[in-house]
Write an enzyme that holds these catalytic residues in place. Structure first.
Site, PDB file in Angstrom:
ATOM      1  CB  SER A   1       6.421   7.433   7.184  1.00  0.00           C
ATOM      2  OG  SER A   1       7.226   6.272   7.236  1.00  0.00           O
ATOM      3  CB  SER A   2       4.477   2.247   7.278  1.00  0.00           C
ATOM      4  OG  SER A   2       3.581   2.398   6.206  1.00  0.00           O
TER       5      SER A   2
ATOM      6  CG  HIS B   1      -0.590   3.378   2.434  1.00  0.00           C
ATOM      7  ND1 HIS B   1      -0.175   3.432   3.745  1.00  0.00           N
ATOM      8  CD2 HIS B   1       0.487   2.996   1.706  1.00  0.00           C
ATOM      9  CE1 HIS B   1       1.100   3.084   3.809  1.00  0.00           C
ATOM     10  NE2 HIS B   1       1.526   2.819   2.590  1.00  0.00           N
TER      11      HIS B   1
ATOM     12  CG  MET C   1       6.104  -2.306   0.770  1.00  0.00           C
ATOM     13  SD  MET C   1       7.834  -2.659   1.086  1.00  0.00           S
ATOM     14  CE  MET C   1       8.262  -1.285   2.121  1.00  0.00           C
TER      15      MET C   1
END
Ligand code: PAF
Length: 276
Positions: free
Chosen positions: A181-182, A33, A26
């Protein structure tokens, strides 16, 4: 690296190109990522990175609105990490007018994260089914931080005979242990410090398990005690079978401790495998 917006263009680009690896994301890329993109690069002929902030998996509108977005930065990082295609569809391309089909993984999708975020896993399973159909990858790469998501996706892929292998890569952590984490960018300085309690709690429970504590409820209390020390309370701390997510009462085999906690307004999850 090409940036493509529709499935037909992606299918044309990957046709006959060999083994296709898909990295579902996302956006708001961090090292977690990028480790997935690099793994896909090492294992596949073509690497497609899916970038779509999927509205149907957010059960809180404020979380969707505040979700960090920066496609230009993400595109640069994806290209540097070895992606060939950034597939960033519009909401209309994923959910065209009249869209009416959803995928629900019963049971597994309703517990823990599913219980605290109603509809979340139906949103995830539906969009993952769509992306696997749109791209047709031989392998898809997921991060272990979303352990229940991995279990849900594996169940769905098996149940629907989707010919994609699911690869899972380890959680990437900050030097102080916080799982990347984003959502971490939304933590204030004090919250950022207190958030390390999630990992510290898991490490303490892992140590207790490795030195003879087999009672799952006691291990959960070890985690809760560390969270308590930072005035945090967990939404859940669960000791489960790593594949089925069935709750365990005794850790007499490898188990997963999974938890979710709010730090200020930011909801974080983490997990760790522990062994007796
Ligand atoms: O893990 C994520 O980033 C998302 O849940 C996913 C798999 C890309 C589906 O939107």
């Amino acid at each position: 690296m090409k940036i493509l917006r529709d499935a037909a263009a992606v299918r044309t680009a990957v046709a006959g190109a060999g083994r296709v690896g898909l990295v579902p994301t996302m956006g708001a890329f961090h090292e977690g990522h990028l480790s997935l993109i690099r793994a896909a690069r090492a294992a596949c002929d073509v690497v497609v990175v899916w970038l779509f902030v999927n509205p149907t998996q957010f059960n809180e509108s404020s979380d969707l609105v505040n979700y960090p977005r920066d496609e230009e930065r993400d595109a640069a990082l994806a290209a540097e990490s070895g992606a060939d295609i950034l597939f960033a569809p519009t909401v209309e391309a994923v959910y065209p007018a009249g869209f009416a089909t959803t995928v629900t993984v019963a049971g597994l999708g309703d517990i823990l994260e599913g219980a605290h975020r109603p509809g979340h896993f139906t949103g995830v399973a539906t969009v993952v089914a769509k992306m696997l159909n749109m791209v047709g990858p031989q392998v898809a790469f997921f991060g272990a931080k979303d352990a229940q998501q991995v279990a849900v996706v594996r169940r769905m892929v098996a149940d629907l005979d989707i010919p994609t292998r699911i690869e899972v890569l380890p959680i990437v952590r900050e030097p102080d242990g916080l799982a990347m984490s984003s959502r971490n960018v939304r933590l204030g300085a004090d919250e950022r410090r207190r958030a390390t309690a999630l990992h510290r709690g898991l490490v303490a429970a892992g140590y207790a398990a490795s030195t003879g504590q087999r009672d799952a409820a006691t291990l959960a209390r070890v985690v809760e005690g560390v969270l308590d020390g930072e005035a945090l309370s967990a939404e859940y701390v669960a000791v489960v079978d790593p594949d089925t997510f069935e709750p365990l009462t005794t850790v007499d085999r490898p188990a997963l401790i999974a938890l979710a906690a709010r730090v200020g307004s930011v909801r974080l999850i983490d997990n760790m495998e522990v062994a007796p």
